[in-house]
Each structure stands twice: as C-alpha cells, then as structure tokens.
Design an enzyme around this catalytic site. Sequence first.
Site, PDB file in Angstrom:
ATOM      1  N   CYS A  31       0.842  -1.209   0.000  1.00 18.95           N
ATOM      2  CA  CYS A  31       0.000   0.000   0.000  1.00 18.95           C
ATOM      3  C   CYS A  31       0.872   1.252   0.000  1.00 18.95           C
ATOM      4  O   CYS A  31       1.717   1.429   0.885  1.00 18.95           O
ATOM      5  CB  CYS A  31      -0.904  -0.004   1.231  1.00 18.95           C
ATOM      6  SG  CYS A  31      -1.767   1.558   1.519  1.00 18.95           S
ATOM      7  N   CYS A  48       0.699   3.304   3.189  1.00 19.03           N
ATOM      8  CA  CYS A  48       1.491   2.716   4.270  1.00 19.03           C
ATOM      9  C   CYS A  48       2.970   3.018   4.057  1.00 19.03           C
ATOM     10  O   CYS A  48       3.692   3.356   4.999  1.00 19.03           O
ATOM     11  CB  CYS A  48       1.273   1.211   4.333  1.00 19.03           C
ATOM     12  SG  CYS A  48      -0.430   0.692   4.689  1.00 19.03           S
TER      13      CYS A  48
END
Length: 464
Positions: free
Chosen positions: A384, A387
């Site tokens: 991600c 992230c």
Amino acid sequence: MALFPSSSLLRGSISSHAVSPRDLKAPWIGSVRQLNQSLVPSDAGISFGKQCFVKPICAELRSDLGVPLAAAVVAADEIESLDCEKLAKELENGSPLEIMDKALEKFGSEIAIAFSGAEDVALIEYAKLTGRPFRVFSLDTGRLNSETYQFFDTVEKHYGIRIEYMFPDAVEVQALVRTKGLFSFYEDGHQECCRVRKVRPLRRALKGLRAWITGQRKDQSPGTRAEIPVVQVDPSFEGKDGGNGSLVKWNPLANVQGRDIWNFIHAMNVPINTLHPKGYISIGCEPCTRPVLPGQHEREGRWWWEDAKAKECGLHKGNIKHVEVSQLNGNGNGAAQHTNGSATVTDLFNSPKLVNLSRTGIENLSRLEIRKEPWIVVLYAPWCRFCQAMEESYVELAEKLDGSGVKVGKFRADGDQKEFAKQELQLGSFPTILFFPKYSSKPIKYPSEKRDVDSLMALVSALL
C-alpha cells in the site's frame, strides 16, 4: 521536444518579471511574513482575494543576498481542485521550460526547487528563464564532497539567490554514528543513513510547502523511475496542510534524456559541479559516490556495493516501480513475486523499537480489559503506497516512544487476515491506526489522515 525557447522570448520574459534583489531582504530563520502586494510586479496576474502568508523552509540564510519574492501564495482549496492526472497529460509533451513556468505560476511562494548539487542545476536555469521568482532548497547531509559545497556557493552567486539548506537532526546523527560507526552503510545498506541524513530533513522541508520541483528523469534509473509523470500528487510526503494529497510534485525533466540536459547546460553556460568532468555524473554523499566508466549507467556510481536495481535513497520512494500487487503468493499474504519466487515488495516498519504482532498476538491484545502498557498499532499492507508513505514517521514515532511505557506495534492485515481485521479491528482501509488504552478494552481508531510523527504523538499524548 523543444528544449530552447527563442532568445527574444527569453529576454522579454526575464525583463518583464524581474525583481531587484536590493528591494527584498531575506526573512529570519523560521519567520512568517505576510506577502507584500506592493513588491510583486503588476503584470504577474496575481489575485489577492484572500489573506495569505509565506512560511519559508527553515533555511540557512545569507545576509548579503536579497531573496526574490515568489509571485503568489496558493490557497489550500486550489490544491484540492488541481487535477494532476489531467495536467500531466496536458503537459506530457511540454518542454521543461513550459512545465517549470506552469509550476511556478500555479504555486508561487508555496513551491521550491530541490537542488542536489548535480546536473539538476538545469532546473534553476529553467526557473530563471521563466522570469518568475523562485525558491531553491538543498539537503546538506554533512557528508558531501568539498566540490559540491563550492558548487553551492557558485550557484548562489551566479543566480543571485539564497539556497535554503536543510540539515539532519544532530541527535539522530550522533546516535547513528555512536551505535554503528561512520561507515555502517557498507555493511548493512544505505537506507538507515539516508533516512537520518536525507529523508527526514526533506520531510521537514516539505511540511512548509504545497509543491516541490525535482530533477527526476525516467532514464536516470529505468528499473525504478520508468513511470515518472511530469506532475503528480506526491505519493510519499505531505505538504503544509497535512494528509494525503497535500503536496504536489513536479518533474519537469521526466521525459528528457540526460544528454539533452547536458546540451542545454553547455549551451546556456550554466555552472557545473567540478566533479562532473572527473567522471561523476550522479552525485550524492562522498562515501557513497564514485565516478563511472565510459559506457556505464550514471547510477552505477551510487551505492555500487548494493543491488544494481535499487539505486534509491528514499527521497523518491513513491515513484519506484513495483511488480503488480495482484501477483500474490500461495498463502495470500500480499507479497508480490517474480517468476523465480523472490519477493519484490519488502515488509514495512522494520525497527527493533516496533513489535511485530501475530494474529494470536493482536487477538490477545484486543481481549485484554486491563493492560500493563498502552499500545499504538498500525494495520498495514506492505504494497500500500499510503502505508509506504507513513513508514518513516511511524518508525520515528517508535523511536520517540521507546522507554516511555507506550508500546508501538504493527499487524499485517492484508491477504488472509483482511476479513478478520475488518470484523474485529475496525479496518476500513490501509493504513488503519489503533490506540489500545491501558484501562479500556476497546481500541480507539485514529480518524485523521495526518500521519506525520507530530500528529501521531499528539494522539498518544491525548489518550494516555
């Protein structure tokens, strides 16, 4: 692609927008001053419908130089309405001069050029040719070549500008050197040193801006920079308003070949770093840079002891090209794979200060009604990009909270764990941050998209 505008256009552009350095003085470090309308050329096309303030990068100032005042301050709602994908398509075939002009026009005082002391001096030349005021900042890691420091001084004098320097945190550098020595990167990789000396100072610099301009090119590192657009929402860093989408990244040289940049530099008599004629093309810190041989790619002179496909320091992490996330391995944990089975998406938040929670660990933590210590835990997926963007701040949070009595943990919640995380841990999207109080069984979900270390520390302090 047209690299050179006509000489008459350049002369007219410069003369119509020039601001005399004698009329302007540099603000003191960390100061905030109101934009003075009387100092901006009347033909700059600026609207002062809102009261705006200029917040400069925390800079190292030279008292003998005036500072060109950037033309405008862009409002936050203007950034939100900016369609970067559409703009990137419109400018895909544009010249660097056109892209630079558009960037300075749209963001004025809220944008700055990132200058490394290498061939991206071309960015400063293009900025000068637009005739618009502009800002330049650079990261002084403390380990640059002496030639690079001399080059900084030459560039300041040549363009009559003041470079705004960002320095690493002295305490962090001291801790790294005392713990691991001056050359630990030769043994365990350059990422930790770059994080302390480059990435974190850059993060601080960008928190004072709404856009920045880089010298990234697709041909610099085909393995990692092959898909760089000319303008984008920055995938890794946050701007002054905080949160995803608060910073715009401009890459005017994305589609330009290195040889064309050098043709431009020589044609315009742009000053160059004296290391270049000695075989240095891509220039970074002195211990991590060496000259390349004829025929070698320019990035082969950087971190030569490491994997040739990973020549990045972390400043442009969000632009690194990965294998598609859809290529999952057999247990569905979300790690992308090459056909030979080697993972290409590495795990995140790797720090001895962080606790890596298993499924059983997070279940036990959730069931406790009274805990010995409070916990803050991130539910994440390593592929991600959001992230990835918060990795530095979360690792820094763990370091700040070390020994405070607050535990910092991570739980990988993609693949087989995703449904459990949705049902039991309030997972909506990645990353989700949970705070487990000391005397409450139910975790508290962090609602904000501001994931810088100061915002996360504020959350912890408020809930202790």
